[in-house]
Every structure is written in structure tokens, then in C-alpha cells.
Design a protein around this motif. Sequence first.
Motif, mmCIF file in Angstrom:
data_model
loop_
_atom_site.group_PDB
_atom_site.id
_atom_site.type_symbol
_atom_site.label_atom_id
_atom_site.label_comp_id
_atom_site.label_asym_id
_atom_site.label_seq_id
_atom_site.Cartn_x
_atom_site.Cartn_y
_atom_site.Cartn_z
ATOM 1 N N ASN A 114 0.810 -1.219 0.000
ATOM 2 C CA ASN A 114 0.000 0.000 0.000
ATOM 3 C C ASN A 114 0.847 1.274 0.000
ATOM 4 O OD1 ASN A 114 -2.482 -1.443 0.127
ATOM 5 N ND2 ASN A 114 -2.118 -1.792 2.308
ATOM 6 N N ILE A 115 2.133 1.152 -0.258
ATOM 7 C CA ILE A 115 2.994 2.328 -0.178
ATOM 8 C C ILE A 115 2.574 3.404 -1.178
ATOM 9 C CG2 ILE A 115 5.322 3.171 -0.664
ATOM 10 C CD1 ILE A 115 6.413 0.736 0.749
ATOM 11 N N LYS A 116 2.385 3.017 -2.434
ATOM 12 C CA LYS A 116 2.022 4.002 -3.445
ATOM 13 C C LYS A 116 0.691 4.670 -3.135
ATOM 14 C CE LYS A 116 4.553 2.000 -7.358
ATOM 15 N NZ LYS A 116 4.416 1.417 -8.716
ATOM 16 N N SER A 117 -0.295 3.872 -2.760
ATOM 17 C CA SER A 117 -1.618 4.441 -2.478
ATOM 18 C C SER A 117 -1.567 5.356 -1.257
ATOM 19 C CB SER A 117 -2.645 3.327 -2.254
ATOM 20 O OG SER A 117 -2.266 2.490 -1.172
ATOM 21 N N SER A 118 -0.743 5.009 -0.271
ATOM 22 C CA SER A 118 -0.608 5.860 0.915
ATOM 23 C C SER A 118 0.043 7.189 0.560
ATOM 24 C CB SER A 118 0.218 5.150 1.987
ATOM 25 O OG SER A 118 -0.446 4.007 2.469
ATOM 26 N N ALA A 119 1.108 7.123 -0.250
ATOM 27 C CA ALA A 119 1.801 8.348 -0.653
ATOM 28 C C ALA A 119 0.880 9.258 -1.457
ATOM 29 C CB ALA A 119 3.042 7.996 -1.462
ATOM 30 N N ILE A 120 0.131 8.669 -2.369
ATOM 31 C CA ILE A 120 -0.800 9.452 -3.191
ATOM 32 C C ILE A 120 -1.875 10.101 -2.318
ATOM 33 C CG2 ILE A 120 -2.614 9.267 -4.949
ATOM 34 C CD1 ILE A 120 -0.856 7.079 -6.275
ATOM 35 N N LYS A 121 -2.347 9.375 -1.340
ATOM 36 C CA LYS A 121 -3.382 9.914 -0.444
ATOM 37 C C LYS A 121 -2.853 11.104 0.348
ATOM 38 C CE LYS A 121 -6.665 8.672 3.176
ATOM 39 N NZ LYS A 121 -7.152 7.593 4.075
ATOM 40 N N VAL A 122 -1.596 10.998 0.818
ATOM 41 C CA VAL A 122 -0.986 12.104 1.561
ATOM 42 C C VAL A 122 -0.909 13.351 0.692
ATOM 43 C CG1 VAL A 122 1.159 12.954 2.580
ATOM 44 C CG2 VAL A 122 0.345 10.668 3.142
ATOM 45 N N ASP A 144 -5.355 19.273 -1.569
ATOM 46 C CA ASP A 144 -6.720 19.760 -1.366
ATOM 47 C C ASP A 144 -6.746 20.865 -0.314
ATOM 48 O OD1 ASP A 144 -7.616 17.941 -3.228
ATOM 49 O OD2 ASP A 144 -8.344 16.491 -1.751
ATOM 50 N N ALA A 145 -5.945 20.680 0.728
ATOM 51 C CA ALA A 145 -5.904 21.683 1.796
ATOM 52 C C ALA A 145 -5.363 23.009 1.288
ATOM 53 C CB ALA A 145 -5.048 21.173 2.951
ATOM 54 N N ILE A 146 -4.297 22.954 0.486
ATOM 55 C CA ILE A 146 -3.740 24.191 -0.070
ATOM 56 C C ILE A 146 -4.734 24.847 -1.022
ATOM 57 C CG2 ILE A 146 -1.944 25.123 -1.573
ATOM 58 C CD1 ILE A 146 -0.012 23.132 -0.378
ATOM 59 N N GLN A 147 -5.405 24.042 -1.837
ATOM 60 C CA GLN A 147 -6.418 24.581 -2.738
ATOM 61 C C GLN A 147 -7.516 25.299 -1.962
ATOM 62 O OE1 GLN A 147 -6.295 24.492 -6.119
ATOM 63 N NE2 GLN A 147 -8.220 25.600 -6.302
ATOM 64 N N ASN A 148 -7.863 24.739 -0.815
ATOM 65 C CA ASN A 148 -8.934 25.322 -0.005
ATOM 66 C C ASN A 148 -8.519 26.645 0.635
ATOM 67 O OD1 ASN A 148 -11.662 24.985 1.094
ATOM 68 N ND2 ASN A 148 -10.630 24.839 3.081
ATOM 69 N N LEU A 149 -7.202 26.883 0.771
ATOM 70 C CA LEU A 149 -6.732 28.134 1.369
ATOM 71 C C LEU A 149 -7.153 29.348 0.546
ATOM 72 C CD1 LEU A 149 -3.075 27.336 2.540
ATOM 73 C CD2 LEU A 149 -5.169 27.345 3.898
ATOM 74 N N ILE A 150 -7.410 29.139 -0.731
ATOM 75 C CA ILE A 150 -7.850 30.241 -1.594
ATOM 76 C C ILE A 150 -9.081 30.922 -1.011
ATOM 77 C CG2 ILE A 150 -8.797 30.795 -3.882
ATOM 78 C CD1 ILE A 150 -7.032 28.557 -5.012
ATOM 79 N N SER A 162 -9.105 20.381 7.014
ATOM 80 C CA SER A 162 -10.142 19.429 7.421
ATOM 81 C C SER A 162 -9.546 18.237 8.149
ATOM 82 C CB SER A 162 -10.934 18.944 6.201
ATOM 83 O OG SER A 162 -10.065 18.332 5.256
ATOM 84 N N GLU A 163 -8.298 17.858 7.783
ATOM 85 C CA GLU A 163 -7.665 16.714 8.428
ATOM 86 C C GLU A 163 -6.179 16.706 8.146
ATOM 87 O OE1 GLU A 163 -8.758 12.935 6.755
ATOM 88 O OE2 GLU A 163 -8.985 13.763 4.747
ATOM 89 N N GLU A 164 -5.442 16.044 9.054
ATOM 90 C CA GLU A 164 -4.026 15.820 8.806
ATOM 91 C C GLU A 164 -3.878 14.645 7.840
ATOM 92 O OE1 GLU A 164 -1.804 17.774 9.670
ATOM 93 O OE2 GLU A 164 -2.228 18.698 11.602
ATOM 94 N N ALA A 165 -2.755 14.597 7.140
ATOM 95 C CA ALA A 165 -2.509 13.480 6.235
ATOM 96 C C ALA A 165 -2.161 12.203 7.001
ATOM 97 C CB ALA A 165 -1.374 13.826 5.270
ATOM 98 N N LEU A 203 -3.196 12.980 13.620
ATOM 99 C CA LEU A 203 -2.473 13.548 14.761
ATOM 100 C C LEU A 203 -1.178 14.261 14.350
ATOM 101 C CD1 LEU A 203 -2.872 10.621 17.331
ATOM 102 C CD2 LEU A 203 -4.066 12.821 17.345
ATOM 103 N N ALA A 204 -0.321 13.588 13.609
ATOM 104 C CA ALA A 204 0.984 14.167 13.260
ATOM 105 C C ALA A 204 0.812 15.397 12.373
ATOM 106 C CB ALA A 204 1.843 13.128 12.551
ATOM 107 N N PRO A 205 1.452 16.513 12.720
ATOM 108 C CA PRO A 205 1.352 17.724 11.893
ATOM 109 C C PRO A 205 1.906 17.469 10.493
ATOM 110 C CG PRO A 205 2.252 18.248 14.046
ATOM 111 C CD PRO A 205 2.260 16.750 13.934
ATOM 112 N N THR A 206 1.052 17.408 9.534
ATOM 113 C CA THR A 206 1.427 17.166 8.137
ATOM 114 C C THR A 206 0.711 18.170 7.243
ATOM 115 O OG1 THR A 206 -0.257 15.405 8.175
ATOM 116 C CG2 THR A 206 2.054 14.723 8.338
ATOM 117 N N THR A 207 -0.573 17.983 7.088
ATOM 118 C CA THR A 207 -1.355 18.923 6.282
ATOM 119 C C THR A 207 -1.303 20.330 6.878
ATOM 120 O OG1 THR A 207 -2.852 17.103 5.739
ATOM 121 C CG2 THR A 207 -3.596 19.321 5.206
ATOM 122 N N SER A 208 -1.368 20.424 8.192
ATOM 123 C CA SER A 208 -1.391 21.735 8.841
ATOM 124 C C SER A 208 -0.087 22.499 8.614
ATOM 125 C CB SER A 208 -1.656 21.595 10.338
ATOM 126 O OG SER A 208 -0.686 20.774 10.965
#
Length: 322
Positions: free
Chosen positions: A6-14, A20-26, A145-148, A153-158
Amino acid sequence: MKLTKNIKSSAIKVLQTEADAIQNLINYINDDFEACVEAILASKGRVVITGVGKSAIIATKIVATLNSTGTPALFMHGADAIHGDLGMIQSDDFVICISKSGNTPEIKVLVPLLKRLGSKLIALVSNTQSYLAQNADFVLNATISEEACPNNLAPTTSTTAHMAMGDALAVCLLEARGFGSEDFAKYHPGGALGKQLYLTVEDVVPKDMIPVVYDKSQLTEIIVEISSKRLGATAVVNEAGELLGIITDGDLRRMLQRQTDLKNVRAVDIMTKDPKTISTEEFAIRALNKMKEYNITQLVALKDGKIAGFVHIHDLMKEGIV
């Protein structure tokens, strides 16, 4: 046990979550953001950026970006601030406090102290209802909306959102100040980037090798001139010193394939007319771009309309521009 399923699918999801989060900052680039930029521009002070944990790391990156784009900035660790580092803050400074929650114990201790100093406080937060946001003069909204992280929990998306909002702030300040490439070069004199911004053609043209022959020069003179100057080419001029053409090693080889009677060959017979030139005042990176555009490896350098030498792609490589 193989765990790569599931490595590729996990990376793509992150990446998708953070994109999406950056797009929403607009949606959060509002009047408050605009007012914040205008206030910093009008200020005589600096921008001091603080945070704790991952936010402190993001703060150092934004400080570096601001400093390199014309906005003086300092980093102050949120924990160290209450142990003496508040002394770096001046009354005209703007303080940007970065925090996902805006409610951490360090922030609740720090905010009243900052307000007491009289500095303007900017909250870069992912919670606009937080203690930090409610007590700030300006709010840069980086809500996610959520962290990656699968545990959220881990600061990623934020942290990605905070960094992107910092970039938006820095670029807006850059553009408003009219900060151009020459200004940028002042702060980036080192490395390949710096050289692209300040190194000129005159800086790279070999000063002691200017191969030149006249239009009526014989083949022997041409070969000697090209060989002695070791640039693989020579300029061809008339008696007034005006540039007529260029002869390269390749031109000589092609001429030898075509002709057997070499006694009457003159420079004007084998030169390439109207060679590509560049002013010595131009940036060296412009010379490289021109070589790429015409698929050539050298240009005749002109100073005040006179031949100043040749700039070769090897000269640019030596300077680390290529």
C-alpha cells in the motif's frame, strides 16, 4: 514480510490530502489577509515569527523567505521567548505566531506578553475560534479538514498549509514593494542562483583572447588565429573594424570538404554572415539562453558596438551557470 503493498496508495493519499488543503486556502484570502499585508508594508518595524514544535520549524522557513524577498524578519522560539528572547522585539515590529490549535499553554502565556509590548500580533492558525486568533490583530486562516496522518495527529497537512500561507504573504509583500531580480541578487550573491542574477557577459569573456581576422585574410592566417587563441573560432571584420561574420572550426572542415584549390580562399568566402552577438552588459544567463535558442555554443561579445571577445558555453559552465 513484504509491506510495500500500500505504499504508493498511501503516498498518493498524503499528497492529495495536502493538495486539497492548499487549494482550499484560496477561500481564506480575504480582507483580513489584505489588511495584514498593507499593515506590514506601512510598518517601520520587522516581522518576528514565533511558534513551538513543528510550527517553530515552519517559522524559520518563512523567516528565510521573507528575508530573501525584501522583508526583514527574525525568528523567536515560542518557549525561549518567555525566558529572555522577548527582548528582541521592538514596538514597531509585527509578530506572527504560528499554531495549529492556537490554544497551547506556551501560546496562552506568550500572547499577553506580546500585547503588553505594543507590537501588532498576527495569528497564523488552523482554528479561528482559538485563544490566539481571538486575541490577534490579524488572522491568517489556514484551516484544514484533516491531517494526512492516518491517525489525524501528526502535523502534516497543517504545517504544509501554514508554509503555503507564509509563501503567499511573502510574495504579496515582494510584489507590493516592487522587489525585482536586481534586488533579489543583492540577497543571493552565492551559488548558481546568485550568479544568474549578477554575473554579466563581461565578467566571463576571456580578456586576453580576442580572435579577429580581416575579410581578405588568407586561409593560413585564419588557421593560425583560431589555433593561437584556442577558442575554436574567429571574428571577421572589415578595415573599419566592423563585424562581418564568424569562422569556426566547423566552417574550416566543411570548406575543406568542398574545395581543393585553397590558394585563393579568403575569410569572406567561408565566414558565416551576421553571427549571433550579445552585449557585454547583458547578464551571462542571457548568453546561455541565447545559445540554447539558436543551438550554438558561442556568441560574439560586443562592447559599445566593438568586438570584446567570445563568450563560450564552457565559460558559463566554469562559472557554474549551466
